[in-house]
Enzyme design. Structure first.
Site, PDB file in Angstrom:
ATOM      1  N   LYS A 186       0.870  -1.064  -0.079  1.00  0.00           N
ATOM      2  CA  LYS A 186      -0.208  -0.103   0.046  1.00  0.00           C
ATOM      3  C   LYS A 186       0.895   1.285  -0.029  1.00  0.00           C
ATOM      4  O   LYS A 186       1.646   1.818   1.001  1.00  0.00           O
ATOM      5  CB  LYS A 186      -0.876  -0.035   1.240  1.00  0.00           C
ATOM      6  N   GLY A 239       7.012   5.261   8.432  1.00  0.00           N
ATOM      7  CA  GLY A 239       6.241   6.536   8.590  1.00  0.00           C
ATOM      8  C   GLY A 239       6.583   7.260   9.777  1.00  0.00           C
ATOM      9  O   GLY A 239       7.542   7.083  10.664  1.00  0.00           O
ATOM     10  N   THR A 243       1.762   7.110  13.791  1.00  0.00           N
ATOM     11  CA  THR A 243       1.021   5.895  13.009  1.00  0.00           C
ATOM     12  C   THR A 243       1.642   4.702  13.192  1.00  0.00           C
ATOM     13  O   THR A 243       0.969   3.712  13.376  1.00  0.00           O
ATOM     14  CB  THR A 243       1.176   6.475  11.370  1.00  0.00           C
ATOM     15  N   GLY A 244       2.970   4.540  13.411  1.00  0.00           N
ATOM     16  CA  GLY A 244       3.647   3.149  13.751  1.00  0.00           C
ATOM     17  C   GLY A 244       2.990   2.733  15.019  1.00  0.00           C
ATOM     18  O   GLY A 244       3.057   1.262  14.920  1.00  0.00           O
ATOM     19  N   GLU A 261      10.030   1.409  10.823  1.00  0.00           N
ATOM     20  CA  GLU A 261      11.225   2.585  10.567  1.00  0.00           C
ATOM     21  C   GLU A 261      10.433   3.805  10.700  1.00  0.00           C
ATOM     22  O   GLU A 261       9.475   4.239   9.702  1.00  0.00           O
ATOM     23  CB  GLU A 261      11.714   2.362   9.226  1.00  0.00           C
ATOM     24  N   CYS A 295      13.442  10.707   6.607  1.00  0.00           N
ATOM     25  CA  CYS A 295      13.499  10.270   8.343  1.00  0.00           C
ATOM     26  C   CYS A 295      14.812  10.250   9.024  1.00  0.00           C
ATOM     27  O   CYS A 295      14.927  10.582  10.077  1.00  0.00           O
ATOM     28  CB  CYS A 295      13.039   8.816   8.439  1.00  0.00           C
ATOM     29  N   GLU A 396      10.235  16.107  15.125  1.00  0.00           N
ATOM     30  CA  GLU A 396      10.843  15.870  13.657  1.00  0.00           C
ATOM     31  C   GLU A 396       9.712  16.953  12.792  1.00  0.00           C
ATOM     32  O   GLU A 396       8.616  16.599  12.826  1.00  0.00           O
ATOM     33  CB  GLU A 396      10.286  14.348  13.267  1.00  0.00           C
TER      34      GLU A 396
END
Length: 492
Positions: A186, A239, A243-244, A261, A295, A396
């Site tokens: 996805k 991401g 969300t992770g 990651e 990232c 971040e």
């Protein structure tokens, strides 16, 4: 501008608008399409399928069926030959892939070409690994034979981010296929095209139908049903940390393993004894490549006070010398921010810093392509002498914004490097190898670069500690993530 506009239109007109499921193009079951935007012009350039849970179910079913089909029966050597053919086909389609990547992501053509080369190399590397992932024998004594078998874990889900759509997809898909797994991919809704093109290339290389499927759409409508599907045995996600965490929770409901990651706030340490010209080159590349949307970007400069003034003068000049523009434009070396929403986020961080009195040494403003007056761009920005607890140091931003931390000596440099909740990568510039080994030991990071930021390649394990993730991608460790170990013990 006319030349690249013609090229862009020609590529956009030939991009797929459907899912790739079970070896063929399929219309979304909802019948709905979405637009993908060219960030360099802030305009839509193509349409793609708006996937739903129903599309995901079809893709997972195809992957599940393929898991026990000819792919399961293929020898590791044959899997390797297919992956090697895929590497060659990626190279043959390099310009089309790179141009599509520019149009979807906003990065420069030079950066996109580099991503394509890295993607081909990933398939080449794991082609060589396919028939070399071995089990072990266990010494139980003369009355037993005991050994382990590394078996493919099953159907794998790959949630791909928008900043490096092709290369991030390849670095997880290739080891999964090398291990004998099947995949449902996805891609991010902002950058769906190169994952679709890759799936087509893999079938051309000889991959059996259903082994690699791509469903496009939003994270809520397509991503969430994928990571929570009971037939998915491993999820690889790249991401944001927030969300992770949700991905990990969803996978846990099915006792599926994960590779995450996640975010980074990586320090780039420059000591007083460093080669300053080398350090300058690398500090600029570490934060301004892909407009800082990395990232593992070197988003913090940790620098000794004795060289701070000289280094900053030269660094600011370098930042102001970058050429902003559409990624296909001639002479452009600084591309766009991926979306209007993300541009607002980057700008809000900088405006917040300004309101707190942070010194903006360079940049600090949202701009447009000077050639067209269009696009989502943010100037290469340097925030100088920032307090360690400031949000631009701690959080971040994921944009071209460098926060500078001034330190007095080695011990304070280590403390500054470790002052955030992230631990993805770190860089160091020094001529003293004793200092290099000591700082590498004491700085918490999944990867540590000395005298070259972004050093290494597909061969070196990559991943983060703490809020930067769990598990490792790249290297042979990545293949192990897609395997389950079976121990066999026989009394003789």
């Amino acid at each position: 501008m006319a030349d690249w506009s013609t090229t862009a239109a020609a590529v956009s007109n030939q991009l797929p608008s459907m899912h790739f499921i079970d070896g063929e193009w399929r219309r979304p079951l909802s019948g709905n399409l979405m637009e993908t935007f060219d960030p360099g012009r802030a305009e839509p350039h193509a349409q793609f399928a708006a996937g739903t849970a129903e599309d995901i179910a079809e893709a997972v079913a195809a992957a599940k069926q393929a898991e026990s089909g000819e792919w399961r029966k293929a020898t590791p050597a044959e899997r390797g030959r297919i992956l090697m053919r895929a590497a060659e086909l990626i190279r043959q389609n390099a310009e089309r892939l790179a141009t599509a990547e520019v149009l979807d992501s906003g990065k420069t053509l030079a950066e996109a070409r580099g991503d394509v080369r890295g993607s081909a190399r990933a398939f080449e590397y794991y082609a060589g690994a396919a028939d070399k992932h071995e089990g072990k024998a266990y010494p139980l004594g003369p009355d037993y034979t005991s050994y382990s078998i590394e078996e493919p874990i099953g159907v794998t889900a790959h949630i791909v981010p928008w900043n490096y759509p092709l290369s991030t997809a390849c670095r997880s898909i290739a080891p999964a296929l090398a291990a004998g797994c099947t995949a449902v991919v996805k891609p991010a809704e902002q950058t769906p095209m190169t994952a679709l093109l890759l799936a087509e290339i893999l079938v051309q290389a000889g991959l059996p139908k259903g082994v690699c499927n791509v469903v496009t759409g939003t994270g809520i409508a397509a991503g969430a049903p994928l990571v929570s599907h009971p037939d998915v045995r491993h999820v690889t996600f790249t991401g944001s940390t927030v969300t992770g965490i949700n991905v990990m929770k969803a996978a846990a409901q099915n006792i599926a393993s994960v590779t995450l990651e996640l975010g980074g706030k990586s320090p780039n340490i420059v000591l007083a004894d460093a080669d300053l010209e080398l350090a300058l080159d690398n500090v600029v590349g570490a934060i301004f490549e892909n407009a800082g949307q990395i990232c593992s970007a070197g988003s913090r400069l940790v620098i000794e006070r004795s060289i701070h003034a000289e280094f900053m003068e030269r660094l600011v000049k370098r930042a102001r010398g970058l050429t902003i523009g559409h990624g296909l434009g001639e002479g452009v070396n600084f591309g766009a921010i991926n979306s209007a929403e993300h541009l607002v986020k980057v700008a809000s961080y900088v405006e917040g810093a300004k309101s707190r009195g942070v010194n903006v040494a360079a940049g600090g403003n949202a701009v447009v392509d000077p050639a067209t007056g269009k696009g989502w761009f943010f100037e290469p920005t340097i925030l100088d002498d920032v307090k360690w607890d400031d949000p631009v140091v701690q959080e971040e931003i994921f944009g071209p914004v460098l926060a500078v931390q001034i330190v007095d000596g080695l011990e304070e440099a280590i403390e500054a490097a470790n002052c955030t909740d992230y631990a993805l990568v770190a860089g160091l510039f020094t001529k003293d190898l004793s200092k290099a080994h000591r700082i590498a030991r004491d700085v918490d990071a999944g990867q540590f670069f000395v005298n070259e930021y972004f050093a290494g390649g597909i061969e070196t394990p990559f991943g983060g500690n703490r809020r930067s993730g769990i598990g490792r991608e790249k290297g042979l460790l990545a293949v192990a993530s897609y395997c389950k170990t079976k121990a066999v013990t026989i009394r003789i």
